[in-house]
Design an enzyme around this catalytic site. Sequence first.
Site, PDB file in Angstrom:
ATOM      1  N   ASP A  13     -10.047  -7.923   0.206  1.00  0.00           N
ATOM      2  CA  ASP A  13     -10.347  -6.483   0.173  1.00  0.00           C
ATOM      3  C   ASP A  13     -10.856  -6.092  -1.214  1.00  0.00           C
ATOM      4  O   ASP A  13     -10.198  -6.366  -2.221  1.00  0.00           O
ATOM      5  CB  ASP A  13      -9.075  -5.651   0.435  1.00  0.00           C
ATOM      6  CG  ASP A  13      -8.572  -5.780   1.868  1.00  0.00           C
ATOM      7  OD1 ASP A  13      -9.250  -6.407   2.700  1.00  0.00           O
ATOM      8  OD2 ASP A  13      -7.482  -5.236   2.131  1.00  0.00           O
ATOM      9  N   GLY A  39      -6.673  -7.768   5.331  1.00  0.00           N
ATOM     10  CA  GLY A  39      -7.014  -8.139   6.704  1.00  0.00           C
ATOM     11  C   GLY A  39      -5.840  -7.707   7.566  1.00  0.00           C
ATOM     12  O   GLY A  39      -4.690  -7.938   7.190  1.00  0.00           O
ATOM     13  N   LYS A  40      -6.148  -7.060   8.697  1.00  0.00           N
ATOM     14  CA  LYS A  40      -5.043  -6.573   9.542  1.00  0.00           C
ATOM     15  C   LYS A  40      -4.111  -7.720   9.924  1.00  0.00           C
ATOM     16  O   LYS A  40      -2.889  -7.562   9.947  1.00  0.00           O
ATOM     17  CB  LYS A  40      -5.583  -5.886  10.783  1.00  0.00           C
ATOM     18  CG  LYS A  40      -6.302  -4.605  10.421  1.00  0.00           C
ATOM     19  CD  LYS A  40      -6.759  -3.829  11.610  1.00  0.00           C
ATOM     20  CE  LYS A  40      -7.827  -2.833  11.211  1.00  0.00           C
ATOM     21  NZ  LYS A  40      -7.494  -2.000  10.061  1.00  0.00           N
ATOM     22  N   GLY A  41      -4.711  -8.883  10.215  1.00  0.00           N
ATOM     23  CA  GLY A  41      -3.889 -10.028  10.613  1.00  0.00           C
ATOM     24  C   GLY A  41      -2.939 -10.432   9.501  1.00  0.00           C
ATOM     25  O   GLY A  41      -1.720 -10.521   9.709  1.00  0.00           O
ATOM     26  N   THR A 212       0.796   5.610  16.686  1.00  0.00           N
ATOM     27  CA  THR A 212       1.106   6.078  15.328  1.00  0.00           C
ATOM     28  C   THR A 212       0.252   7.304  15.014  1.00  0.00           C
ATOM     29  O   THR A 212      -0.940   7.356  15.354  1.00  0.00           O
ATOM     30  CB  THR A 212       0.859   4.961  14.289  1.00  0.00           C
ATOM     31  OG1 THR A 212      -0.505   4.537  14.371  1.00  0.00           O
ATOM     32  CG2 THR A 212       1.767   3.758  14.513  1.00  0.00           C
ATOM     33  N   GLY A 217       4.141  11.044  12.171  1.00  0.00           N
ATOM     34  CA  GLY A 217       5.123  10.107  12.721  1.00  0.00           C
ATOM     35  C   GLY A 217       4.568   9.210  13.805  1.00  0.00           C
ATOM     36  O   GLY A 217       3.417   8.783  13.756  1.00  0.00           O
ATOM     37  N   ASP A 244      -0.428  -1.564   9.559  1.00  0.00           N
ATOM     38  CA  ASP A 244      -0.089  -2.990   9.733  1.00  0.00           C
ATOM     39  C   ASP A 244       1.379  -3.234   9.396  1.00  0.00           C
ATOM     40  O   ASP A 244       2.056  -4.025  10.058  1.00  0.00           O
ATOM     41  CB  ASP A 244      -0.972  -3.857   8.820  1.00  0.00           C
ATOM     42  CG  ASP A 244      -2.455  -3.657   9.097  1.00  0.00           C
ATOM     43  OD1 ASP A 244      -2.805  -3.353  10.254  1.00  0.00           O
ATOM     44  OD2 ASP A 244      -3.262  -3.788   8.155  1.00  0.00           O
ATOM     45  N   LYS A 277       2.358   2.521  -2.554  1.00  0.00           N
ATOM     46  CA  LYS A 277       1.871   1.478  -3.480  1.00  0.00           C
ATOM     47  C   LYS A 277       0.416   1.126  -3.180  1.00  0.00           C
ATOM     48  O   LYS A 277      -0.015   1.221  -2.023  1.00  0.00           O
ATOM     49  CB  LYS A 277       2.716   0.217  -3.266  1.00  0.00           C
ATOM     50  CG  LYS A 277       3.602  -0.132  -4.453  1.00  0.00           C
ATOM     51  CD  LYS A 277       4.360  -1.390  -4.206  1.00  0.00           C
ATOM     52  CE  LYS A 277       4.026  -2.411  -5.288  1.00  0.00           C
ATOM     53  NZ  LYS A 277       4.722  -3.675  -5.068  1.00  0.00           N
TER      54      LYS A 277
HETATM   55  O1  RIB Z   1      -5.525  -2.275   7.982  1.00  0.00           O
HETATM   56  C1  RIB Z   1      -5.983  -2.490   6.674  1.00  0.00           C
HETATM   57  C2  RIB Z   1      -6.881  -3.684   6.631  1.00  0.00           C
HETATM   58  O2  RIB Z   1      -8.040  -3.424   7.409  1.00  0.00           O
HETATM   59  C3  RIB Z   1      -7.401  -4.026   5.263  1.00  0.00           C
HETATM   60  O3  RIB Z   1      -6.556  -4.902   4.546  1.00  0.00           O
HETATM   61  C4  RIB Z   1      -8.806  -4.590   5.544  1.00  0.00           C
HETATM   62  O4  RIB Z   1      -8.946  -5.935   5.234  1.00  0.00           O
HETATM   63  C5  RIB Z   1      -9.052  -4.313   7.028  1.00  0.00           C
HETATM   64  O5  RIB Z   1      -8.882  -5.426   7.801  1.00  0.00           O
END
Ligand code: RIB
Length: 295
Positions: A13, A39-41, A212, A217, A244, A277
């Site tokens: 990112d 990355g979401k994963g 979400t 909330g 995430d 953060k």
């Molecule tokens: O959900 C946030 C994420 O979405 C980020 O870290 C970015 O890489 C995208 O995948």
Amino acid sequence: MNKILNFGSLNIDIVYSLDHIVRPGETISSREINTFCGGKGLNQSVAIARSGLEVYHAGKIGRDGAVIREALDGAGIKCDFLLESEGRTGNALIQKDKSGQNSIILFGGTNKEITAGEIDQILEQFSENDILISQNEISNVPYLLEEARKRKMKIAFNPSPMEDWIKNTSLEGITWLVINEIEGEDLTGSSKPEEITERLLEKYPDICIVLTLGKNGVIYSDKSGQFRHDAYNVKVVDTTAAGDTFLGYFIGSIAKGSDVPTSLKLASLAASLAVSKAGAVSSIPTVEMVMDMLE
Ligand code: RIB
């Protein structure tokens, strides 16, 4: 305990800190530029691991992906199914405004090199009631979901980024559908949270919906009832990875056998720590931090 597999994206990112998200045709200067693992994963796997559970991450990194492997190892995530190629690792260009809101452009890179054959080989190691977590940032997601269904795995699906194939595909067989309001509107045509959950349950009576709502909330809805949980009031620094973190802590808590209200509370606390953060992986709290906040 059943195994947890997150088959998902791994991104580098690049975050620009701005006064506001850039408008069409506008040129603006960035106060800061930072690089984070995300990355979401990856974020969701880190949240599960930091919630205290074992998680396997399957995904693909490229020639510049050493930093991602370090992040996975550093979080104690099992990398048996981490694939590598000569391509370029997935990348996210993130604009973050002064209120902590963001807007993201993705370049799929090696996330989009995952083949049906690789999915077959990895899923062979998993079976009925193991949990699969999936987002929509890698290639062959429809195939992945279909094969996991055939194996009777429990599936947590986060349809992000939303694409037409998701709107036109049956979500039957998904155990937990984790969406935000925009994804909910894309799937149902309604922007009202109550209508989103109602319409989805009408179509897929066996699904558990986790909707979400950011600072409003979260709503959890399944055929036996509904629970709500308010968001905690914290100073927002960066909303990246908040969703995430929520997903990872919620699924982690359910996998440990906790009930839905307890899991919603834990996940909401974790997400509120994440927004206070900067960054993605770097903002995801440990279970000890969440417990401290609970006390
Ligand atoms: O959900 C946030 C994420 O979405 C980020 O870290 C970015 O890489 C995208 O995948």
